[in-house]
Motif scaffolding. Structure first.
Motif, PDB file in Angstrom:
ATOM      1  N   VAL A 226      13.517   7.162 -11.666  1.00  0.00           N
ATOM      2  CA  VAL A 226      13.577   6.034 -12.600  1.00  0.00           C
ATOM      3  C   VAL A 226      12.211   5.383 -12.807  1.00  0.00           C
ATOM      4  CG1 VAL A 226      16.024   5.578 -12.189  1.00  0.00           C
ATOM      5  CG2 VAL A 226      14.306   4.393 -10.804  1.00  0.00           C
ATOM      6  N   GLY A 227      11.165   5.996 -12.262  1.00  0.00           N
ATOM      7  CA  GLY A 227       9.808   5.539 -12.525  1.00  0.00           C
ATOM      8  C   GLY A 227       9.347   4.333 -11.733  1.00  0.00           C
ATOM      9  N   LEU A 228      10.001   4.043 -10.599  1.00  0.00           N
ATOM     10  CA  LEU A 228       9.575   2.891  -9.794  1.00  0.00           C
ATOM     11  C   LEU A 228       8.554   3.263  -8.733  1.00  0.00           C
ATOM     12  CD1 LEU A 228      12.966   1.012  -9.356  1.00  0.00           C
ATOM     13  CD2 LEU A 228      11.104   0.536 -10.972  1.00  0.00           C
ATOM     14  N   ILE A 229       8.600   4.503  -8.261  1.00  0.00           N
ATOM     15  CA  ILE A 229       7.606   4.967  -7.300  1.00  0.00           C
ATOM     16  C   ILE A 229       7.095   6.330  -7.737  1.00  0.00           C
ATOM     17  CG2 ILE A 229       8.639   3.685  -5.383  1.00  0.00           C
ATOM     18  CD1 ILE A 229       9.628   6.377  -4.270  1.00  0.00           C
ATOM     19  N   GLU A 230       5.962   6.705  -7.164  1.00  0.00           N
ATOM     20  CA  GLU A 230       5.377   8.017  -7.444  1.00  0.00           C
ATOM     21  C   GLU A 230       4.793   8.555  -6.147  1.00  0.00           C
ATOM     22  OE1 GLU A 230       2.259   7.470 -10.305  1.00  0.00           O
ATOM     23  OE2 GLU A 230       1.403   5.797  -9.199  1.00  0.00           O
ATOM     24  N   ASN A 231       4.600   9.860  -6.117  1.00  0.00           N
ATOM     25  CA  ASN A 231       3.985  10.502  -4.965  1.00  0.00           C
ATOM     26  C   ASN A 231       2.516  10.714  -5.305  1.00  0.00           C
ATOM     27  OD1 ASN A 231       3.678  11.695  -2.525  1.00  0.00           O
ATOM     28  ND2 ASN A 231       5.148  13.322  -2.857  1.00  0.00           N
ATOM     29  N   THR A 232       1.637  10.091  -4.535  1.00  0.00           N
ATOM     30  CA  THR A 232       0.197  10.171  -4.780  1.00  0.00           C
ATOM     31  C   THR A 232      -0.472  10.909  -3.621  1.00  0.00           C
ATOM     32  OG1 THR A 232      -0.359   8.129  -3.607  1.00  0.00           O
ATOM     33  CG2 THR A 232       0.308   7.908  -5.920  1.00  0.00           C
ATOM     34  N   ALA A 233      -1.744  11.127  -3.723  1.00  0.00           N
ATOM     35  CA  ALA A 233      -2.489  11.772  -2.640  1.00  0.00           C
ATOM     36  C   ALA A 233      -2.418  10.951  -1.350  1.00  0.00           C
ATOM     37  CB  ALA A 233      -3.943  11.983  -3.052  1.00  0.00           C
ATOM     38  N   ALA A 234      -2.272   9.633  -1.480  1.00  0.00           N
ATOM     39  CA  ALA A 234      -2.204   8.750  -0.310  1.00  0.00           C
ATOM     40  C   ALA A 234      -0.774   8.571   0.200  1.00  0.00           C
ATOM     41  CB  ALA A 234      -2.794   7.385  -0.657  1.00  0.00           C
ATOM     42  N   GLY A 235       0.197   9.124  -0.484  1.00  0.00           N
ATOM     43  CA  GLY A 235       1.605   8.983  -0.103  1.00  0.00           C
ATOM     44  C   GLY A 235       2.409   8.390  -1.240  1.00  0.00           C
ATOM     45  N   TYR A 236       3.576   7.889  -0.931  1.00  0.00           N
ATOM     46  CA  TYR A 236       4.421   7.252  -1.943  1.00  0.00           C
ATOM     47  C   TYR A 236       3.844   5.881  -2.277  1.00  0.00           C
ATOM     48  CZ  TYR A 236       7.741  10.926  -0.980  1.00  0.00           C
ATOM     49  OH  TYR A 236       8.331  12.155  -0.833  1.00  0.00           O
ATOM     50  N   ALA A 237       3.891   5.539  -3.574  1.00  0.00           N
ATOM     51  CA  ALA A 237       3.335   4.268  -4.026  1.00  0.00           C
ATOM     52  C   ALA A 237       4.180   3.733  -5.172  1.00  0.00           C
ATOM     53  CB  ALA A 237       1.894   4.457  -4.504  1.00  0.00           C
ATOM     54  N   LEU A 238       4.158   2.422  -5.345  1.00  0.00           N
ATOM     55  CA  LEU A 238       4.814   1.826  -6.502  1.00  0.00           C
ATOM     56  C   LEU A 238       4.049   2.203  -7.761  1.00  0.00           C
ATOM     57  CD1 LEU A 238       5.586  -1.827  -5.281  1.00  0.00           C
ATOM     58  CD2 LEU A 238       7.134   0.141  -5.332  1.00  0.00           C
ATOM     59  N   THR A 239       4.773   2.483  -8.824  1.00  0.00           N
ATOM     60  CA  THR A 239       4.155   2.677 -10.131  1.00  0.00           C
ATOM     61  C   THR A 239       3.877   1.298 -10.728  1.00  0.00           C
ATOM     62  OG1 THR A 239       6.290   2.636 -11.254  1.00  0.00           O
ATOM     63  CG2 THR A 239       5.470   4.816 -10.535  1.00  0.00           C
ATOM     64  N   ALA A 240       3.288   1.259 -11.891  1.00  0.00           N
ATOM     65  CA  ALA A 240       3.075  -0.029 -12.572  1.00  0.00           C
ATOM     66  C   ALA A 240       4.424  -0.716 -12.799  1.00  0.00           C
ATOM     67  CB  ALA A 240       2.342   0.184 -13.889  1.00  0.00           C
ATOM     68  N   THR A 241       5.433   0.046 -13.169  1.00  0.00           N
ATOM     69  CA  THR A 241       6.768  -0.515 -13.372  1.00  0.00           C
ATOM     70  C   THR A 241       7.340  -1.009 -12.049  1.00  0.00           C
ATOM     71  OG1 THR A 241       7.140   0.972 -15.230  1.00  0.00           O
ATOM     72  CG2 THR A 241       9.093  -0.015 -14.244  1.00  0.00           C
TER      73      THR A 241
ATOM     74  N   SER B 116       0.842  -1.201   0.000  1.00  0.00           N
ATOM     75  CA  SER B 116       0.000   0.000   0.000  1.00  0.00           C
ATOM     76  C   SER B 116       0.875   1.248   0.000  1.00  0.00           C
ATOM     77  CB  SER B 116      -0.925   0.019   1.228  1.00  0.00           C
ATOM     78  OG  SER B 116      -0.170   0.158   2.408  1.00  0.00           O
ATOM     79  N   PRO B 117       0.281   2.369  -0.396  1.00  0.00           N
ATOM     80  CA  PRO B 117       1.033   3.635  -0.331  1.00  0.00           C
ATOM     81  C   PRO B 117       1.379   3.980   1.112  1.00  0.00           C
ATOM     82  CG  PRO B 117      -0.938   3.883  -1.672  1.00  0.00           C
ATOM     83  CD  PRO B 117      -1.042   2.554  -0.983  1.00  0.00           C
ATOM     84  N   ARG B 118       2.446   4.724   1.274  1.00  0.00           N
ATOM     85  CA  ARG B 118       2.902   5.122   2.604  1.00  0.00           C
ATOM     86  C   ARG B 118       3.335   6.590   2.575  1.00  0.00           C
ATOM     87  NH1 ARG B 118       1.611   0.722   5.329  1.00  0.00           N
ATOM     88  NH2 ARG B 118       2.403  -1.184   4.442  1.00  0.00           N
ATOM     89  N   THR B 119       3.067   7.287   3.649  1.00  0.00           N
ATOM     90  CA  THR B 119       3.549   8.656   3.781  1.00  0.00           C
ATOM     91  C   THR B 119       5.042   8.610   4.118  1.00  0.00           C
ATOM     92  OG1 THR B 119       3.115   8.745   6.145  1.00  0.00           O
ATOM     93  CG2 THR B 119       1.312   9.444   4.665  1.00  0.00           C
ATOM     94  N   PHE B 120       5.697   9.754   3.991  1.00  0.00           N
ATOM     95  CA  PHE B 120       7.114   9.834   4.346  1.00  0.00           C
ATOM     96  C   PHE B 120       7.307   9.421   5.800  1.00  0.00           C
ATOM     97  CE2 PHE B 120      10.969  11.831   5.874  1.00  0.00           C
ATOM     98  CZ  PHE B 120      11.862  11.579   4.851  1.00  0.00           C
ATOM     99  N   ARG B 121       6.448   9.928   6.671  1.00  0.00           N
ATOM    100  CA  ARG B 121       6.565   9.630   8.105  1.00  0.00           C
ATOM    101  C   ARG B 121       6.392   8.130   8.361  1.00  0.00           C
ATOM    102  NH1 ARG B 121       7.106  12.817  11.840  1.00  0.00           N
ATOM    103  NH2 ARG B 121       5.879  14.640  11.799  1.00  0.00           N
ATOM    104  N   ASP B 122       5.455   7.490   7.681  1.00  0.00           N
ATOM    105  CA  ASP B 122       5.243   6.055   7.846  1.00  0.00           C
ATOM    106  C   ASP B 122       6.464   5.282   7.345  1.00  0.00           C
ATOM    107  OD1 ASP B 122       4.067   3.606   8.411  1.00  0.00           O
ATOM    108  OD2 ASP B 122       2.750   3.633   6.656  1.00  0.00           O
ATOM    109  N   LEU B 123       6.990   5.674   6.186  1.00  0.00           N
ATOM    110  CA  LEU B 123       8.189   5.009   5.677  1.00  0.00           C
ATOM    111  C   LEU B 123       9.354   5.197   6.639  1.00  0.00           C
ATOM    112  CD1 LEU B 123       8.146   5.737   1.846  1.00  0.00           C
ATOM    113  CD2 LEU B 123       8.132   3.493   2.947  1.00  0.00           C
ATOM    114  N   GLN B 124       9.482   6.391   7.179  1.00  0.00           N
ATOM    115  CA  GLN B 124      10.558   6.663   8.117  1.00  0.00           C
ATOM    116  C   GLN B 124      10.430   5.762   9.347  1.00  0.00           C
ATOM    117  OE1 GLN B 124      10.659  10.721   9.453  1.00  0.00           O
ATOM    118  NE2 GLN B 124      12.863  10.646   9.781  1.00  0.00           N
ATOM    119  N   HIS B 125       9.214   5.571   9.829  1.00  0.00           N
ATOM    120  CA  HIS B 125       8.979   4.685  10.968  1.00  0.00           C
ATOM    121  C   HIS B 125       9.338   3.239  10.613  1.00  0.00           C
ATOM    122  CE1 HIS B 125       7.102   2.891  14.466  1.00  0.00           C
ATOM    123  NE2 HIS B 125       6.403   2.114  13.655  1.00  0.00           N
TER     124      HIS B 125
END
Length: 115
Positions: free
Chosen positions: A75-90, A46-55
């Motif tokens: 390099v297109g592996l993750i993106e910043n979404t409204a819900a936080g950082y998330a994996l892209t399709a790639t 699932s997407p994660r915020t910076f703070r959640d990833l840091q934890h």
């Protein structure tokens, strides 16, 4: 300057362990940077915020985490979404290839003999 502060290699660029810059070596160079794999693994479900990833990446400094996020975005592996950082399709496609390797490693490690 450490390896972790180098720009992301491109096809044909020499990387650690390979002067040819073959695509697999470029990928391994990126994934071997501190916390790159941890970030991908933590974003797999699932997407994660910076703070959640840091934890979740407890010993990662904010600057290292921020650098890694920028690199993985570039390099297109993750993106910043409204819900936080998330994996892209790639990124999800890459994770689909990495997950079986993680399963294999879980079976392999117990077979290692202490020296």
């Amino acid at each position: 300057m450490t390896r972790d502060n180098k720009p992301i290699a491109k096809y044909g660029d020499p990387v650690r362990g390979s002067q040819s810059g073959q695509p697999i070596m470029v990928l391994f160079d990126l994934l071997s940077r501190r916390w790159a794999m941890g970030i991908l693994w933590n974003l797999a479900d699932s997407p994660r915020t910076f703070r959640d990833l840091q934890h979740r990446c407890g010993s990662a400094s904010p600057s290292v985490l921020n650098t890694r996020l920028k690199e993985l975005r570039s390099v297109g592996l993750i993106e910043n979404t409204a819900a936080g950082y998330a994996l892209t399709a790639t990124g999800r496609e890459l994770f689909a290839h990495l997950e079986p390797l993680g399963d294999w490693a879980m079976e392999w490690v117990p077979k290692l003999r202490p020296e």
